[in-house]
Design a protein around this motif. Structure first.
Motif, PDB file in Angstrom:
ATOM      1  N   ARG A 104      -3.935  12.808   3.701  1.00  0.00           N
ATOM      2  CA  ARG A 104      -4.095  13.115   2.277  1.00  0.00           C
ATOM      3  C   ARG A 104      -5.316  12.417   1.688  1.00  0.00           C
ATOM      4  O   ARG A 104      -6.112  13.018   0.973  1.00  0.00           O
ATOM      5  N   GLU A 126      -2.890  22.055  -2.795  1.00  0.00           N
ATOM      6  CA  GLU A 126      -2.540  23.369  -3.323  1.00  0.00           C
ATOM      7  C   GLU A 126      -1.061  23.671  -3.135  1.00  0.00           C
ATOM      8  O   GLU A 126      -0.427  24.181  -4.022  1.00  0.00           O
ATOM      9  N   THR A 176       2.658  22.877  -0.436  1.00  0.00           N
ATOM     10  CA  THR A 176       3.330  22.291   0.715  1.00  0.00           C
ATOM     11  C   THR A 176       4.221  23.366   1.313  1.00  0.00           C
ATOM     12  O   THR A 176       5.082  23.913   0.627  1.00  0.00           O
ATOM     13  N   LEU A 177       3.959  23.677   2.553  1.00  0.00           N
ATOM     14  CA  LEU A 177       4.768  24.659   3.266  1.00  0.00           C
ATOM     15  C   LEU A 177       5.903  23.904   3.933  1.00  0.00           C
ATOM     16  O   LEU A 177       5.696  23.191   4.914  1.00  0.00           O
ATOM     17  N   VAL A 232       3.771  21.201   6.093  1.00  0.00           N
ATOM     18  CA  VAL A 232       2.315  21.268   6.188  1.00  0.00           C
ATOM     19  C   VAL A 232       1.759  21.380   4.774  1.00  0.00           C
ATOM     20  O   VAL A 232       2.181  22.238   3.999  1.00  0.00           O
ATOM     21  N   ALA A 233       0.826  20.493   4.442  1.00  0.00           N
ATOM     22  CA  ALA A 233       0.179  20.533   3.133  1.00  0.00           C
ATOM     23  C   ALA A 233      -1.127  21.308   3.250  1.00  0.00           C
ATOM     24  O   ALA A 233      -1.853  21.171   4.238  1.00  0.00           O
ATOM     25  N   THR A 234      -1.416  22.123   2.240  1.00  0.00           N
ATOM     26  CA  THR A 234      -2.688  22.844   2.215  1.00  0.00           C
ATOM     27  C   THR A 234      -3.553  22.282   1.088  1.00  0.00           C
ATOM     28  O   THR A 234      -3.037  21.847   0.052  1.00  0.00           O
ATOM     29  N   TYR A 235      -4.855  22.276   1.317  1.00  0.00           N
ATOM     30  CA  TYR A 235      -5.816  21.753   0.356  1.00  0.00           C
ATOM     31  C   TYR A 235      -6.924  22.779   0.175  1.00  0.00           C
ATOM     32  O   TYR A 235      -7.185  23.577   1.064  1.00  0.00           O
ATOM     33  N   ALA A 236      -7.579  22.735  -0.973  1.00  0.00           N
ATOM     34  CA  ALA A 236      -8.662  23.678  -1.231  1.00  0.00           C
ATOM     35  C   ALA A 236      -9.667  23.072  -2.206  1.00  0.00           C
ATOM     36  O   ALA A 236      -9.386  22.093  -2.894  1.00  0.00           O
TER      37      ALA A 236
END
Length: 59
Positions: free
Chosen positions: A2, A13, A15-16, A29-33
């Motif tokens: 992170r 963005e 968290t799956l 799984v965390a997504t970022y953008a």
């Protein structure tokens, strides 16, 4: 991870939740953008060219 993503200028963005299971354990799984107006000014010329961002730069 992170801290690395935030340092790179990315923003969380989504968290799956429980996306995959390995050895009986579910993992999130965390997504970022990054959005173009924030990212393009600090991108290298090569990065802008690869992503087609040259057209988005102010003249």
């Amino acid at each position: 991870m992170r801290d690395v993503m935030l340092e790179a200028g990315l923003h969380p963005e989504a968290t799956l939740r429980q996306l995959f299971n390995t050895q009986g354990v579910w993992h999130d799984v965390a997504t970022y953008a990054a959005v173009a107006p924030e990212w393009i000014p600090q991108a290298s010329a090569a990065e802008r060219h690869i992503l087609g961002g040259d057209a988005l730069l102010p003249a």
